[in-house]
Scaffold this active site. Structure first.
Site, mmCIF file in Angstrom:
data_model
loop_
_atom_site.group_PDB
_atom_site.id
_atom_site.type_symbol
_atom_site.label_atom_id
_atom_site.label_comp_id
_atom_site.label_asym_id
_atom_site.label_seq_id
_atom_site.Cartn_x
_atom_site.Cartn_y
_atom_site.Cartn_z
ATOM 1 N N GLY A 68 0.840 -1.337 -0.126
ATOM 2 C CA GLY A 68 -0.098 -0.015 0.021
ATOM 3 C C GLY A 68 0.852 1.132 -0.036
ATOM 4 O O GLY A 68 0.548 2.231 -0.619
ATOM 5 N N THR A 69 1.913 1.450 0.843
ATOM 6 C CA THR A 69 2.844 2.488 0.793
ATOM 7 C C THR A 69 3.365 2.878 -0.788
ATOM 8 O O THR A 69 3.206 4.011 -1.049
ATOM 9 C CB THR A 69 3.802 2.318 1.973
ATOM 10 O OG1 THR A 69 3.132 1.923 3.104
ATOM 11 C CG2 THR A 69 4.662 3.630 2.160
ATOM 12 N N ASN A 155 -8.721 4.045 7.838
ATOM 13 C CA ASN A 155 -8.091 2.962 8.304
ATOM 14 C C ASN A 155 -8.370 3.201 9.973
ATOM 15 O O ASN A 155 -8.470 1.931 10.804
ATOM 16 C CB ASN A 155 -6.655 2.794 8.477
ATOM 17 C CG ASN A 155 -5.950 3.981 8.349
ATOM 18 O OD1 ASN A 155 -6.247 5.071 7.468
ATOM 19 N ND2 ASN A 155 -5.018 4.042 9.290
ATOM 20 N N GLN A 183 -8.291 -0.565 2.980
ATOM 21 C CA GLN A 183 -9.240 -1.053 4.196
ATOM 22 C C GLN A 183 -10.572 -1.619 3.438
ATOM 23 O O GLN A 183 -11.113 -2.116 4.123
ATOM 24 C CB GLN A 183 -9.400 0.049 5.185
ATOM 25 C CG GLN A 183 -7.938 0.518 5.806
ATOM 26 C CD GLN A 183 -7.551 -0.635 6.930
ATOM 27 O OE1 GLN A 183 -8.108 -1.472 7.326
ATOM 28 N NE2 GLN A 183 -6.332 -0.531 7.050
ATOM 29 N N GLY A 204 -1.961 -6.617 0.046
ATOM 30 C CA GLY A 204 -2.157 -8.093 0.404
ATOM 31 C C GLY A 204 -2.589 -8.392 1.904
ATOM 32 O O GLY A 204 -3.197 -9.164 2.269
ATOM 33 N N HIS A 205 -1.955 -7.769 2.849
ATOM 34 C CA HIS A 205 -1.554 -8.341 4.012
ATOM 35 C C HIS A 205 -3.069 -7.849 4.868
ATOM 36 O O HIS A 205 -2.995 -8.387 5.863
ATOM 37 C CB HIS A 205 -0.179 -7.910 4.867
ATOM 38 C CG HIS A 205 -0.130 -6.307 5.011
ATOM 39 N ND1 HIS A 205 -0.089 -5.947 6.372
ATOM 40 C CD2 HIS A 205 0.299 -5.288 4.567
ATOM 41 C CE1 HIS A 205 -0.227 -4.558 6.317
ATOM 42 N NE2 HIS A 205 0.210 -4.103 5.182
ATOM 43 N N CYS A 337 2.650 6.669 16.912
ATOM 44 C CA CYS A 337 3.379 6.930 17.868
ATOM 45 C C CYS A 337 4.869 6.968 17.478
ATOM 46 O O CYS A 337 5.564 6.149 17.120
ATOM 47 C CB CYS A 337 3.308 5.670 19.136
ATOM 48 S SG CYS A 337 4.465 5.679 20.320
HETATM 49 C C1 LIG Z 1 -5.366 3.075 4.402
HETATM 50 C C2 LIG Z 1 -4.022 2.543 4.411
HETATM 51 N N1 LIG Z 1 -3.162 2.865 3.646
HETATM 52 C C3 LIG Z 1 -1.988 2.458 3.215
HETATM 53 C C4 LIG Z 1 -1.366 1.550 4.036
HETATM 54 C C5 LIG Z 1 0.004 0.876 3.943
HETATM 55 O O1 LIG Z 1 0.015 -0.167 3.137
HETATM 56 P P1 LIG Z 1 1.261 -1.354 3.608
HETATM 57 O O2 LIG Z 1 1.417 -1.670 4.982
HETATM 58 O O3 LIG Z 1 1.066 -2.355 2.459
HETATM 59 O O4 LIG Z 1 2.340 -0.471 3.115
HETATM 60 C C6 LIG Z 1 -2.142 0.861 5.132
HETATM 61 C C7 LIG Z 1 -1.764 0.010 6.183
HETATM 62 O O5 LIG Z 1 -1.746 0.308 7.246
HETATM 63 C C8 LIG Z 1 -3.626 1.612 5.207
HETATM 64 O O6 LIG Z 1 -4.475 1.144 6.374
#
Ligand SMILES: Cc1ncc(COP(=O)(O)O)c(C=O)c1O
Length: 400
Positions: A68-69, A155, A183, A204-205, A337
């Site tokens: 996601g990042t 999230n 999410q 995926g996770h 945090c």
């Molecule tokens: C809304 C949202 N975007 C992006 C991410 C980041 O995804 P990843 O952990 O696969 O980098 C998260 C994960 O916490 C998320 O909840």
């Protein structure tokens, strides 16, 4: 342990473990021309096709990433840079104030280092972005907007945004629209084509898949400057040797999330409502943040079925979390945090809460392994935990 932190990550599905381990035992770079390479390529393309079909996209719109990042960074920075280089006047990013840090921080970076301008979209008390808020932000100067990004569902508090309406507003001005659907997958009906979005992030996770595997759905007619340069994989937008086994596992997890979404959403919403009712009966001044979840947005639930975000007045979220952990229950405060300094969540502040009110927050998030026993486990310990956290907070404030 009682695991109630599925919004952070989910237990990997046994089918995913089996598929990944089988694929890992095969050698082959999906870009190699020999037989092993072609076999690896076949696995990748079969996975791409099944993911595209499950998410209402074309196979050529699926770009595999590390999660996601990366997908959020690629969409926001990549589309911003492509649009700005096509027309230097386009330097404004429009983003929701309560995006995940994977969006917020890349926007801040582009402002600090590349002269981007930003309009942060305000949200209502539930944390929702309204279409007229976006329309007003664009109307300030439609010619200077490079990209719009609004998350599908939040999230922390689980509020769902009207993505179809928002994407339609951006489309009216021919401005690319990205949504972080990390999410939403597995909890809400998700169809890329129907959504009207130009780019969509998935990881995926959060759905029983492997960590470090995600994807960006990107329309063919939307240009994005790559973040990484190299072998030119994935339409030249995302270089790097493809993680065949991870992609195979991701496809299994996405399929499972989509196949079981409808019945799981009903079960998760039931568990969430039972938890909120049980905690409210035991701790009457608890407050549910976000949307109460009794209405629809774009025809889907207005709150993520698996999300219960509760505020306990007079408590510190961190001490609640640690006390619950000591009692075998894992959840989250939802607040960032950094370097050991607890700060109130930017999401709750954007929703209009003050720092003090935002402090005693806990997020319980249900997922594919959750059962009613989890709710009973929380109910059993929550009165004593809250009582102890309140006494600790009181003692702390007296010392100060
Ligand atoms: C809304 C949202 N975007 C992006 C991410 C980041 O995804 P990843 O952990 O696969 O980098 C998260 C994960 O916490 C998320 O909840």
């Amino acid at each position: 342990m009682t695991y109630l932190d599925h919004a952070a990550t989910t237990p990997v599905l046994p089918e995913v473990v089996a598929a990944v381990s089988e694929a890992m035992s095969q050698t082959g770079n999906a870009s190699s021309l020999h037989s092993s390479g072609r076999a690896a390529r076949r696995r990748v393309e079969e996975s791409r096709e099944s993911i595209a079909e499950a998410l209402g996209a074309r196979p050529s719109e699926v770009l595999f990433t590390s999660g996601g990042t990366e997908s959020d960074n690629l969409a926001v920075a990549g589309i911003f840079r492509a649009r700005r280089s096509a027309d230097p006047a386009r330097r404004r990013i429009i983003a929701a104030a309560l995006e995940h840090h994977a969006v917020l921080d890349v926007v801040d970076f582009l402002v600090a280092s590349e002269g981007a301008l930003v309009t942060w979209l305000e949200v209502d008390d539930f944390g929702r972005v309204h279409a007229d808020t976006l329309a007003a932000a664009i109307a300030e100067n439609p010619a200077d907007v490079a990209v719009v990004t609004v998350m599908w569902a939040n999230n922390e508090v689980g509020t769902v945004n009207p993505i179809r309406e928002l994407a339609a507003v951006a489309k009216g001005y021919d401005i690319p629209f990205h949504t972080d659907a990390v999410q939403a997958l597995g909890q809400l009906p998700l169809d890329f084509g129907l959504s009207g979005a130009d780019a969509l992030t998935v990881t995926g996770h959060k759905v029983g898949g492997p960590t470090g595997n995600g994807l960006l759905l990107l329309r063919r007619d939307v240009a994005a400057v790559p973040l990484m340069l190299g072998g030119g994989q994935e339409r030249g937008v995302r270089s790097g040797t493809l993680d065949v086994a991870g992609i195979v596992g991701l496809a299994v997890a996405v399929q499972d999330a989509v196949d079981h979404r409808a019945e799981r959403a009903v079960a998760l919403a039931g568990l969430r409502d039972d938890l909120v009712a049980a905690v409210t009966a035991l701790v009457p001044d608890v407050v549910l943040s976000g949307d109460p979840g009794q209405s629809l947005v774009d025809g889907a639930p207005s709150r993520l079925p698996g999300n219960a975000h509760l505020r306990f007045p007079g408590c510190e979220g961190d001490s609640l979390l640690m006390l619950l952990d000591a009692n075998g229950i894992e959840c989250s405060t939802g607040s960032a945090c950094t370097a050991g300094v607890a700060r109130p969540s930017h999401v709750l502040l954007a929703m209009g809460l003050d720092e003090q009110t935002a402090r005693g927050a806990l997020r319980f998030s249900f997922g594919h392994t959750s059962t009613p026993v989890d709710v009973l486990a929380v109910a059993e310990v929550i009165p004593a935990v809250v009582d102890r956290a309140r006494r600790a907070a009181l003692a702390g404030s007296r010392r100060r």
